[in-house]
Design a protein around this motif. Sequence first.
Motif, PDB file in Angstrom:
ATOM      1  N   GLN A   1       0.881  -1.320  -0.002  1.00 30.76           N
ATOM      2  CA  GLN A   1       0.132   0.103   0.054  1.00 30.76           C
ATOM      3  C   GLN A   1       0.788   1.208   0.000  1.00 30.76           C
ATOM      4  O   GLN A   1       2.041   1.078   0.403  1.00 30.76           O
ATOM      5  N   PHE A   2       0.139   2.531  -0.501  1.00 27.67           N
ATOM      6  CA  PHE A   2       0.970   3.796  -0.590  1.00 27.67           C
ATOM      7  C   PHE A   2       0.264   4.425   0.251  1.00 27.67           C
ATOM      8  O   PHE A   2      -0.813   4.188   0.773  1.00 27.67           O
ATOM      9  N   PHE A   3       1.204   5.462   0.874  1.00 30.72           N
ATOM     10  CA  PHE A   3       0.701   6.572   1.726  1.00 30.72           C
ATOM     11  C   PHE A   3       0.860   7.804   0.961  1.00 30.72           C
ATOM     12  O   PHE A   3       2.006   8.084   0.416  1.00 30.72           O
ATOM     13  N   GLU A   4      -0.104   8.847   1.055  1.00 27.11           N
ATOM     14  CA  GLU A   4       0.232   9.922   0.613  1.00 27.11           C
ATOM     15  C   GLU A   4       1.479  11.024   1.143  1.00 27.11           C
ATOM     16  O   GLU A   4       2.162  11.609   0.137  1.00 27.11           O
ATOM     17  N   THR A   5       1.609  10.732   2.372  1.00 27.58           N
ATOM     18  CA  THR A   5       2.778  11.395   2.515  1.00 27.58           C
ATOM     19  C   THR A   5       3.586  10.473   3.854  1.00 27.58           C
ATOM     20  O   THR A   5       2.717   9.826   4.746  1.00 27.58           O
ATOM     21  N   SER A   6       4.721  10.508   3.679  1.00 30.72           N
ATOM     22  CA  SER A   6       5.460   9.886   4.978  1.00 30.72           C
ATOM     23  C   SER A   6       5.658  10.764   6.113  1.00 30.72           C
ATOM     24  O   SER A   6       6.118  10.451   7.112  1.00 30.72           O
ATOM     25  N   ALA A   7       5.143  11.884   6.032  1.00 32.80           N
ATOM     26  CA  ALA A   7       5.369  12.880   6.832  1.00 32.80           C
ATOM     27  C   ALA A   7       4.447  12.525   8.452  1.00 32.80           C
ATOM     28  O   ALA A   7       4.649  13.065   9.443  1.00 32.80           O
TER      29      ALA A   7
ATOM     30  N   THR B   1       7.492  14.427  -4.064  1.00 33.78           N
ATOM     31  CA  THR B   1       6.745  14.241  -2.827  1.00 33.78           C
ATOM     32  C   THR B   1       6.842  13.272  -2.096  1.00 33.78           C
ATOM     33  O   THR B   1       7.137  12.196  -2.538  1.00 33.78           O
ATOM     34  N   ASP B   2       6.885  13.395  -0.747  1.00 32.55           N
ATOM     35  CA  ASP B   2       7.130  12.326   0.265  1.00 32.55           C
ATOM     36  C   ASP B   2       5.926  11.267   0.275  1.00 32.55           C
ATOM     37  O   ASP B   2       4.867  11.806   0.386  1.00 32.55           O
ATOM     38  N   TYR B   3       6.147   9.868  -0.064  1.00 30.46           N
ATOM     39  CA  TYR B   3       5.479   8.918  -0.204  1.00 30.46           C
ATOM     40  C   TYR B   3       5.910   7.689   0.792  1.00 30.46           C
ATOM     41  O   TYR B   3       7.165   7.657   1.070  1.00 30.46           O
ATOM     42  N   GLY B   4       5.057   6.966   1.049  1.00 34.19           N
ATOM     43  CA  GLY B   4       5.470   5.801   2.079  1.00 34.19           C
ATOM     44  C   GLY B   4       4.885   4.590   0.940  1.00 34.19           C
ATOM     45  O   GLY B   4       3.852   4.626   0.506  1.00 34.19           O
ATOM     46  N   TRP B   5       5.839   3.560   0.883  1.00 28.47           N
ATOM     47  CA  TRP B   5       5.308   2.310   0.489  1.00 28.47           C
ATOM     48  C   TRP B   5       5.491   1.306   1.207  1.00 28.47           C
ATOM     49  O   TRP B   5       6.956   1.048   1.998  1.00 28.47           O
ATOM     50  N   GLN B   6       4.438   0.748   1.743  1.00 24.78           N
ATOM     51  CA  GLN B   6       4.618  -0.440   2.629  1.00 24.78           C
ATOM     52  C   GLN B   6       4.282  -1.965   1.973  1.00 24.78           C
ATOM     53  O   GLN B   6       3.358  -1.946   1.301  1.00 24.78           O
ATOM     54  N   PHE B   7       5.017  -2.884   2.056  1.00 25.52           N
ATOM     55  CA  PHE B   7       5.048  -4.086   1.452  1.00 25.52           C
ATOM     56  C   PHE B   7       5.054  -5.252   2.498  1.00 25.52           C
ATOM     57  O   PHE B   7       5.550  -4.836   3.467  1.00 25.52           O
ATOM     58  N   ARG B   8       4.528  -6.158   1.919  1.00 24.00           N
ATOM     59  CA  ARG B   8       4.454  -7.531   2.850  1.00 24.00           C
ATOM     60  C   ARG B   8       5.222  -8.748   1.936  1.00 24.00           C
ATOM     61  O   ARG B   8       4.827  -8.784   0.948  1.00 24.00           O
ATOM     62  N   LEU B   9       6.095  -9.293   2.631  1.00 22.85           N
ATOM     63  CA  LEU B   9       6.806 -10.331   1.965  1.00 22.85           C
ATOM     64  C   LEU B   9       6.532 -11.644   2.926  1.00 22.85           C
ATOM     65  O   LEU B   9       6.468 -11.576   3.993  1.00 22.85           O
ATOM     66  N   GLU B  10       6.049 -12.534   2.041  1.00 26.22           N
ATOM     67  CA  GLU B  10       5.601 -13.857   2.747  1.00 26.22           C
ATOM     68  C   GLU B  10       6.936 -14.862   2.195  1.00 26.22           C
ATOM     69  O   GLU B  10       7.125 -14.913   1.148  1.00 26.22           O
TER      70      GLU B  10
ATOM     71  N   ILE C   1       9.836  10.665  -5.738  1.00 31.57           N
ATOM     72  CA  ILE C   1       9.939  10.413  -7.136  1.00 31.57           C
ATOM     73  C   ILE C   1      10.834  11.626  -7.812  1.00 31.57           C
ATOM     74  O   ILE C   1      10.301  13.032  -7.412  1.00 31.57           O
ATOM     75  N   VAL C   2      12.103  11.598  -8.268  1.00 31.29           N
ATOM     76  CA  VAL C   2      12.923  12.714  -8.553  1.00 31.29           C
ATOM     77  C   VAL C   2      12.307  13.220  -9.783  1.00 31.29           C
ATOM     78  O   VAL C   2      12.291  12.694 -10.880  1.00 31.29           O
TER      79      VAL C   2
ATOM     80  N   THR D   1       3.650  -6.434  -7.697  1.00 25.43           N
ATOM     81  CA  THR D   1       4.546  -5.459  -8.002  1.00 25.43           C
ATOM     82  C   THR D   1       3.879  -4.235  -8.554  1.00 25.43           C
ATOM     83  O   THR D   1       3.085  -4.065  -9.601  1.00 25.43           O
ATOM     84  N   PRO D   2       3.811  -3.289  -7.495  1.00 25.46           N
ATOM     85  CA  PRO D   2       3.152  -2.019  -7.875  1.00 25.46           C
ATOM     86  C   PRO D   2       3.572  -1.193  -8.969  1.00 25.46           C
ATOM     87  O   PRO D   2       4.999  -1.104  -9.181  1.00 25.46           O
ATOM     88  N   THR D   3       2.896  -0.565  -9.811  1.00 26.69           N
ATOM     89  CA  THR D   3       3.224   0.408 -10.791  1.00 26.69           C
ATOM     90  C   THR D   3       2.691   1.666 -10.635  1.00 26.69           C
ATOM     91  O   THR D   3       1.615   1.949 -10.163  1.00 26.69           O
ATOM     92  N   ILE D   4       3.664   2.437 -10.533  1.00 28.62           N
ATOM     93  CA  ILE D   4       3.349   3.975 -10.209  1.00 28.62           C
ATOM     94  C   ILE D   4       3.248   4.646 -11.537  1.00 28.62           C
ATOM     95  O   ILE D   4       4.324   4.768 -12.451  1.00 28.62           O
ATOM     96  N   THR D   5       2.408   5.510 -11.759  1.00 24.40           N
ATOM     97  CA  THR D   5       2.389   6.325 -12.750  1.00 24.40           C
ATOM     98  C   THR D   5       2.694   7.880 -12.373  1.00 24.40           C
ATOM     99  O   THR D   5       2.062   8.341 -11.152  1.00 24.40           O
ATOM    100  N   VAL D   6       3.654   8.357 -12.995  1.00 23.68           N
ATOM    101  CA  VAL D   6       4.061   9.753 -12.460  1.00 23.68           C
ATOM    102  C   VAL D   6       3.144  10.780 -12.991  1.00 23.68           C
ATOM    103  O   VAL D   6       3.040  10.751 -14.009  1.00 23.68           O
ATOM    104  N   THR D   7       2.477  11.610 -12.018  1.00 22.72           N
ATOM    105  CA  THR D   7       1.628  12.266 -12.339  1.00 22.72           C
ATOM    106  C   THR D   7       1.864  13.815 -12.069  1.00 22.72           C
ATOM    107  O   THR D   7       0.861  14.742 -12.469  1.00 22.72           O
ATOM    108  N   GLY D   8       2.874  14.327 -11.454  1.00 26.36           N
ATOM    109  CA  GLY D   8       2.819  15.639 -11.148  1.00 26.36           C
ATOM    110  C   GLY D   8       4.187  16.061 -10.697  1.00 26.36           C
ATOM    111  O   GLY D   8       5.067  15.759 -10.899  1.00 26.36           O
ATOM    112  N   PRO D   9       4.002  17.101  -9.881  1.00 25.70           N
ATOM    113  CA  PRO D   9       2.837  17.487  -9.260  1.00 25.70           C
ATOM    114  C   PRO D   9       2.050  18.572  -9.907  1.00 25.70           C
ATOM    115  O   PRO D   9       2.281  18.880 -11.087  1.00 25.70           O
TER     116      PRO D   9
END
Lengths: 373, 995
Positions: free
Chosen positions: B269-275, B525-534, B625-626, B654-662
Amino acid sequence: MMRKITSNIRFAIRVSSVIVLAIILSGGAIWSTVHAAALTAKSDTMSNLNDSGAGDEKSDHAIQFVTPTGVASGETIVLTLPADFDGENDADGALDFSDVDLLEDTDPDGICDGSAETLVADSATSSEWNAVFSGTENRILTLTSGGASAIIAAGSEVCLQIGENATGGATNSQYINPTTTGSKTITLSVGDGADTGDILVNILDDSQVAVTAVVDESLTFTISANSVEFGTLTAADDFFANDSGGSATEVEAHTIVVGTNAASGYAMTINGVTLTSGANTIDAIGSSNTASTPGTEQFGLRIDESGGIGAVSAPYADAGFALDTAAFPDTIATASGPSANTTYSVRYVANITSDTPAGAYASTLTYIATANF
Amino acid sequence: MIFKKVGQFSFILVLVLVWVFSSYIQIFNFPPDIKKAEAFATITQVGSALTGVIPDDATADIAIDVDLTSLGLIAGDFVVVLTAWDSGSARDGIDGNLQSYTRFGSTSTDPDYFAGYKIMGHSPDTVVTLGQQASNPGPYLIQAWRGVDPNNILDVAKPDAATRGSGAPDSPAINPSTAGSLVLSLGFLDDDDGIVDSYPSGYSAGAYSNSGQSSTSGGTTVMIASKTWSSGTENPGAFSLSTGDDGWTAETLALRPAPNPNIDQVNFQFFETSASLPSYSSVKTITQVGSTLTGGISTGSSTQTVSLTGLGLAEGDIVIALTAFDELESGDGLSGNTEGYVIYGGIDDGVDQSPGYFWGYKIMGSTPDTAVTLGQNGSFPGAYLVQAWRNVDPSFIFDVSKPRPELGTSGGPDAPPITPVTAGSLIVAMGFLDDDDGEVDGYPSGYSSGAYANTGLGGTSSRAMVTIASKIWSSGEDNPSAFSLSTGSDDTRAETIALRPLFETPSGRMAVDTAGADVSLDVDTDYGWQFRLENTGGVAGTGYKVQYKHIEGTNTWTDISGSSDVVVANLTSDFANGADVPEFIRGSGYYLSNNNAGLESTGTLTLGTSLPSGFSFEGHINFQIVSSDVDVGDTIQLRVVYGTGTELESYTDTPTITVTGPLSFEQEAFRFFNNADSTDVGSPLQAQNTNATLASAGDAFRLRMLMHIDGQTLTQNGQSFKLAFGTSCASLSEVTGATAIAFSTANSPSDGTALTSNANDPNAGHLVVNQDYEEANNFTNSEAAISAGSDGQWDFSLIDNGAPAGTEYCFRILKSDDSPLDTYTVDPKITTALSEVQTLTFSISDNSVEFGTLASGDDFFADTSGGNATEVEAHTITASTNASDGYIITLNGTTLTSGEDTISAIGSTNTASNPGTEQFGLRMTASGGDGTVSAPYADSGFAFDINNFPDEVASDANGDDVATTYSVRYLGNISADTSAGSYSAVLTYIITAGF
């Protein structure tokens, strides 16, 4: 396209950096900018627009404006007149604070009025203003608020009166008008420059029109009839002359009209003799106004006036009659000043005694009107 | 003695045969096939064998806890415990264990032995409890191994124990199927305190323990040795004893090696901001839905349908159904269910059906079940109990794995302890009673929602009872006390489960990997990616790292680090690197430690311990994302690899991110227009992007501006803006209705009305989305959303509101919080009318006029040539100005005067000429421009209001700068007695402009 966006983003970052720097350098007040507001309803009503090319033409100034921002404590109003205005060399002395009125009207009405502020030369208290002329020929007038009680509210109408229109009147000094003609720009800076504005005045060679007129001297003098008659006199009755054989009752024999624009009016005299028939005469009634007395030789006249300011002179003015031949030429009427036509109604009386010699009596009376210009 | 043992053996054999050929659920998970060509981990010993003696206690049962901490166990480790007694009984040794070991052994052999094993859970045991009921001591021996497949512990079924009356233990042969399996040879020697002097040939890791009595009577010895198997039938040789020779029993186990690590990236899952990393700060309370349904399952029919309609079930509710019989037959109870219930507990290890039971659960779908069907396939009546609960996490269901069921022989069922990990979990204790139609008169202390059911037939034979109770757990181990029965006492089974509650949805969560949700993320923009590995394979190491793949870039997987391109690890100040993250990805199975692997800023993840087989962990990385390395619309993928860079075994998600902005705003183009009383504009003042100058002070004008939107769509009403202006673009203030350049509200349209497009509108080559006509701040894109790459157009109605002449003003759109747009490509500038170089003209054609000689008999009029008997123009006055308030002309002076003589001024009333009467006056006419003559001078008569001097004679209100010529006529009349003289009057005309 995408690279362009990237570039834009980089540019935005740089711009943002500059903005941030600007904010830092400006103390963070970048968006709280104060811009110079415009004074409104500005005017300078002068009392004289003539240039001073041919001499000192001086003028009062009534400078009005509305200040959107107002003047806060310690702030200034600076009035700057353009070159050629001269506030230093008036024969009455150089302009100073006493030649200025500062009026504040919180309800602008276009009229130079309102609460008068107290002006001093210097060291103004918190409720006073320093009014200082400076610059070349005192063309700059700086009014500095002395404190919190000497302020101009935002939106107020301000009127600066400079010259004889200020308190002190004719003793005040005035600005001498420029020696050159044309438009002259007066600048205003109010509230330490928060509000500014210019006023244009127009200097002429001559803004006056001389109107002249001539009124000539005039004297009107007319006699309505030059021959009147008593008819046949009797001792038993009095007789009054007219132009139709005489009258047993008092009637107007003729009129004399006199008018003049002479400043001192006129005088009308009578001259001549009493009724005479050869060597015989009927006595003139004399120098006193005397009532008609049949059976007594009397020849006299009396006069009534109407119109103008002419007046019958004594002793001819009363109800009796007189004929002061001893004073001939005797004044019978005068006007003290310019007078519209005055109509004098002349009545003659004649009485004889029973022994008055018969004969055809006649008398030629000469009336002279003399204007006193 | 021998007959007893033969009988016991026969009985066990029969049971085994019955089991094998029955349809009962297999309790051992036999591998379906021989494993082929799989890579397997090597099973290695963990620590050293622990040996010791469980002392006898002639007066009371005792239990000892053997400390395991010296072994260094981790989750997934295999622990085997051997205990033996010369004459043991139930609950001796590992049989009395409390840690849910899988136990085997017998009291019908020489010696009586009890052995067991266990895979360590996510919190490895620190002790193993060993019971003691016998009158003599018993040895214990504990060994631990790592690398055993926790899902298939035994590679093949344990062969029957070998037993002899003398000699040394000699374990039976075994035929493993998986190369690398570890063959354990276990020996149990009766009577003698044996000493092993050698272990089976080829075996190692040998160890033994005896009861330490140095006696050949009453003592026992346990021993172990192991060997890694590769192929063929393995028949361990006998242990060699230097001391001891008696009856023995030997067992052989083959431990299947766990496959190599098999880690799958399964969820994210992704989060809007890691702040402000969101977390489950609270959980929903699990509440019972409806009442408990109970009843008997009679033998009269093949099925028993229990209606659920009265419960009021909703989607997501969990229904738990318990059934029990004295003896189970195929299809009985829940095993005969047809609604898809998951059978999660039931008849145990085959030792006995005491009772036979099944319980299971089902999460209700969008259309909840209306009934649950229970089977009845035999002659034994059953009992059922159905309970439903709400707010159980449907994805996780069980907070931790359920412990081994607890068995009892009398009294009330006593459910085993459990230690959930999630506060708010619902602990459910379940009990099953054999033979008796028991009745519960007391539930475990602190438990509620208790219920029970029996067959309803009464009696103590061929009956059964089920019971249930629950409590909300908060912390620590919870060991439910036993159900109290007022009626019934027989064999029992008891289970404990912990249902995980639903977490409140955390704020800031953008996308959880449900239905393959991918995300669109802004650059920088700050984001968080949380992943789960089994890990479904063998024990995995501790090192992992995160990689990205920029599809439109190098399209190769690249490590993320604090300095990487494209995706950079970026730890915000709120978190410490490596700190635990709250658990908020939901999954099933065992989690490593506290379900987390720590926040990471470096892109490298280091677990505190190895990742065992069957365990999962969650990691979290903060990243950006730079912008300089990507373009909007690019796609980026993220994944985790081993620390060596080796890919995980699989990537389910495997998440795919589409670069959108800002989302960016650019003031892009403009055009100034003349005003129009319309939502349309007048003619252009200038070309596009060209600054303009107003023609006149006070002019109204229009400004149409294009704002380019990029990065992402600006949703309708998505951003509030304001128009600002200033003499410098860097020094702006908000435009209001009262500023020097102000909004003009004189037009008919209302603020915010949709603008009408115009052919001359600015255009920057992008799609233009017209917005509103604006005559007040603030404004927004109220008409429509503006997609990325398009332009929004606004139309500003503005006016020069007394701004200084010739002054240039810059316009910029700001965000409503006064922050600037991202880019100002253009800066519209309007310059107020240059005509504000003020003008004022004033002239008098002649400064001297004359009446000549006046006469009372006629009227006279002044001119420049001796006067005139008829009205004539004496002179003209010409005036003009551009002053906004126009001008006034005043007259001052005196009437005709000669010394002390005057000719009377005609007065304040417009009066006709009256010869013979003193009159001095004037009248004026106006031509040109729009200046007008003021009363009383405008009519056909004359006036000379000397009492009001200086008196206004003319004015022009609008400052149009057009000259007006005033024709001035003077009248002079005198009376007969007007003093003779030369009369004159100096009349002063003053013009005052109002700027």
